[in-house]
Scaffold this motif. Structure first.
Motif, mmCIF file in Angstrom:
data_model
loop_
_atom_site.group_PDB
_atom_site.id
_atom_site.type_symbol
_atom_site.label_atom_id
_atom_site.label_comp_id
_atom_site.label_asym_id
_atom_site.label_seq_id
_atom_site.Cartn_x
_atom_site.Cartn_y
_atom_site.Cartn_z
ATOM 1 N N ASP A 256 -88.744 -33.892 -20.893
ATOM 2 C CA ASP A 256 -88.373 -32.716 -20.122
ATOM 3 C C ASP A 256 -89.536 -32.286 -19.230
ATOM 4 N N GLY A 257 -89.260 -32.084 -17.959
ATOM 5 C CA GLY A 257 -90.294 -31.701 -17.016
ATOM 6 C C GLY A 257 -90.993 -32.868 -16.357
ATOM 7 N N VAL A 258 -90.697 -34.097 -16.791
ATOM 8 C CA VAL A 258 -91.320 -35.302 -16.223
ATOM 9 C C VAL A 258 -90.232 -36.170 -15.591
ATOM 10 N N PRO A 259 -90.201 -36.300 -14.269
ATOM 11 C CA PRO A 259 -89.238 -37.223 -13.654
ATOM 12 C C PRO A 259 -89.516 -38.649 -14.126
ATOM 13 N N ALA A 260 -88.471 -39.307 -14.626
ATOM 14 C CA ALA A 260 -88.650 -40.662 -15.155
ATOM 15 C C ALA A 260 -87.363 -41.453 -14.978
ATOM 16 N N TYR A 261 -87.525 -42.756 -14.716
ATOM 17 C CA TYR A 261 -86.361 -43.628 -14.584
ATOM 18 C C TYR A 261 -86.753 -45.044 -14.976
ATOM 19 N N LEU A 262 -85.728 -45.876 -15.210
ATOM 20 C CA LEU A 262 -85.944 -47.274 -15.564
ATOM 21 C C LEU A 262 -85.531 -48.160 -14.400
ATOM 22 N N LEU A 263 -86.401 -49.106 -14.053
ATOM 23 C CA LEU A 263 -86.134 -50.070 -12.991
ATOM 24 C C LEU A 263 -85.868 -51.436 -13.592
ATOM 25 N N GLY A 264 -84.845 -52.118 -13.081
ATOM 26 C CA GLY A 264 -84.569 -53.495 -13.456
ATOM 27 C C GLY A 264 -85.234 -54.470 -12.516
ATOM 28 N N ARG A 265 -84.934 -55.761 -12.693
ATOM 29 C CA ARG A 265 -85.669 -56.806 -11.989
ATOM 30 C C ARG A 265 -85.397 -56.848 -10.487
ATOM 31 N N ARG A 266 -84.302 -56.296 -10.016
ATOM 32 C CA ARG A 266 -84.014 -56.258 -8.575
ATOM 33 C C ARG A 266 -84.348 -54.900 -7.981
ATOM 34 N N LEU A 267 -85.149 -54.122 -8.695
ATOM 35 C CA LEU A 267 -85.417 -52.724 -8.364
ATOM 36 C C LEU A 267 -84.159 -51.878 -8.498
ATOM 37 N N ASP A 268 -83.240 -52.329 -9.367
ATOM 38 C CA ASP A 268 -82.077 -51.514 -9.688
ATOM 39 C C ASP A 268 -82.516 -50.325 -10.548
ATOM 40 N N ILE A 269 -81.992 -49.158 -10.239
ATOM 41 C CA ILE A 269 -82.260 -47.958 -11.029
ATOM 42 C C ILE A 269 -81.187 -47.914 -12.111
ATOM 43 N N VAL A 270 -81.546 -48.302 -13.331
ATOM 44 C CA VAL A 270 -80.546 -48.521 -14.367
ATOM 45 C C VAL A 270 -80.408 -47.339 -15.326
ATOM 46 N N ALA A 271 -81.365 -46.425 -15.329
ATOM 47 C CA ALA A 271 -81.273 -45.224 -16.159
ATOM 48 C C ALA A 271 -82.264 -44.200 -15.604
ATOM 49 N N TRP A 272 -82.028 -42.910 -15.893
ATOM 50 C CA TRP A 272 -82.863 -41.849 -15.336
ATOM 51 C C TRP A 272 -82.672 -40.594 -16.168
ATOM 52 N N ASN A 273 -83.538 -39.618 -15.938
ATOM 53 C CA ASN A 273 -83.358 -38.333 -16.602
ATOM 54 C C ASN A 273 -83.054 -37.246 -15.561
ATOM 55 N N ARG A 274 -82.859 -36.038 -16.061
ATOM 56 C CA ARG A 274 -82.454 -34.926 -15.190
ATOM 57 C C ARG A 274 -83.483 -34.659 -14.101
ATOM 58 N N MET A 275 -84.773 -34.725 -14.452
ATOM 59 C CA MET A 275 -85.819 -34.427 -13.479
ATOM 60 C C MET A 275 -85.914 -35.499 -12.400
ATOM 61 N N ALA A 276 -85.645 -36.749 -12.732
ATOM 62 C CA ALA A 276 -85.636 -37.799 -11.716
ATOM 63 C C ALA A 276 -84.538 -37.543 -10.697
ATOM 64 N N ARG A 277 -83.372 -37.105 -11.170
ATOM 65 C CA ARG A 277 -82.271 -36.777 -10.251
ATOM 66 C C ARG A 277 -82.653 -35.605 -9.351
#
Length: 286
Positions: free
Chosen positions: A120-141
């Motif tokens: 919470d309070g930290v923008p964070a997301y997961l990147l796949g091998r093609r730079l696909d954004i495969v998961a994220w949290n509320r702050m990243a959005r």
């Protein structure tokens, strides 16, 4: 993608950026038909025959040894990322295994999504091998855009940077961000040359973006690591944030990217304010 052609073009581009004086060779002032070192000069530095190096630069790396690749990498003064890229291009391994893995969709373990949500309070997301954004949290959005509102194929950092209409407004140093994205994508292309979706992505971006075509042709290579980004947010203004990239231990093609601000800085206050607004309020300003 044609791995032999990529090997050839990569070596020529790295050789072209070096001058004789850069590597301690005399420059007798003779007219050079091409920029950078000649093949014979590079072969001399690497301690291999001109014919051997020429075959490699023509894309024939089938029987090249790791020792020779290391010598050429030293002669070309490659970075660690460039050295790894050269090895991937010259000595691809486990092709069948890689081809099968490349075609699978990236599954995200529920525990990873729980981790993102807990930050919470930290923008964070997961990147796949093609730079696909495969998961994220509320702050990243809230910081980067509402990924949930995008079609799945559009949840890709390269597509967002080069094709999204607000990308140049969001990234204050858009040129630096674009260069980073292409350099990381080029690194992935060396590892996953048989990935049809990656080839299709590169083809689409090459057709739709002149900037992407120019950067892709430069054969820039880097791994995504850490650094700073300047972002212009429509609600909280300009922020200078530090990003870190952490590889997921059981899936090194999946990377966790986080953004933080210097404690007590205006950027930290901007992130705090952003955390109090919902994603819906932020989305209406974009």
């Amino acid at each position: 993608m044609d791995q032999r052609a990529d090997l050839s073009e990569f070596l020529r581009s790295r050789r072209a950026r070096l001058k004789p004086e850069d590597v301690g060779l005399p420059d007798f002032g003779r007219h050079r038909r091409v920029p950078g070192l000649r093949r014979e000069e590079l072969a001399q530095l690497a301690g291999v025959s001109v014919a051997y190096y020429t075959r490699l630069e023509q894309g024939n790396g089938r029987n090249v040894s790791v020792e020779v690749l290391d010598a050429i990498a030293r002669a070309l003064r490659l970075t660690d990322a460039e050295r790894a890229h050269l090895t991937h291009l010259a000595k691809p391994t486990h092709r069948k295994k890689k081809r099968a893995a490349a075609t699978r969709a990236h599954a995200v373990r529920p525990q990873l999504q729980h981790l993102l949500d807990a930050m919470d309070g930290v923008p964070a997301y997961l990147l796949g091998r093609r730079l696909d954004i495969v998961a994220w949290n509320r702050m990243a959005r809230a910081l980067l855009g509402d990924f949930a509102a995008l079609e799945p194929r559009e949840r890709n950092m390269a597509r967002q940077v080069f094709l999204a209409p607000n990308a140049r407004d969001l990234y204050a140093d858009w040129d630096a961000k674009a260069t980073e994205v292409v350099s990381v994508l080029r690194m992935y292309a060396g590892c996953w040359a048989d990935d049809p979706e990656l080839s299709a992505l590169v083809g689409e971006l090459s057709l739709r973006s002149q900037e992407f075509r120019t950067l892709w042709a430069a054969h820039l290579v880097q791994d995504k690591g850490h650094g700073t980004k300047r972002l212009r947010h429509p609600l909280v203004g300009e922020m200078t944030l530090t990003y870190e990239t952490l590889r997921v231990p059981d899936d090194h093609d999946l990377a966790l990217v986080t953004y933080t601000a210097e404690p007590g800085s205006p950027s930290a206050e901007a992130l705090r304010l952003l955390a109090h607004w919902g994603v819906d309020e932020v989305a209406t300003t974009r």
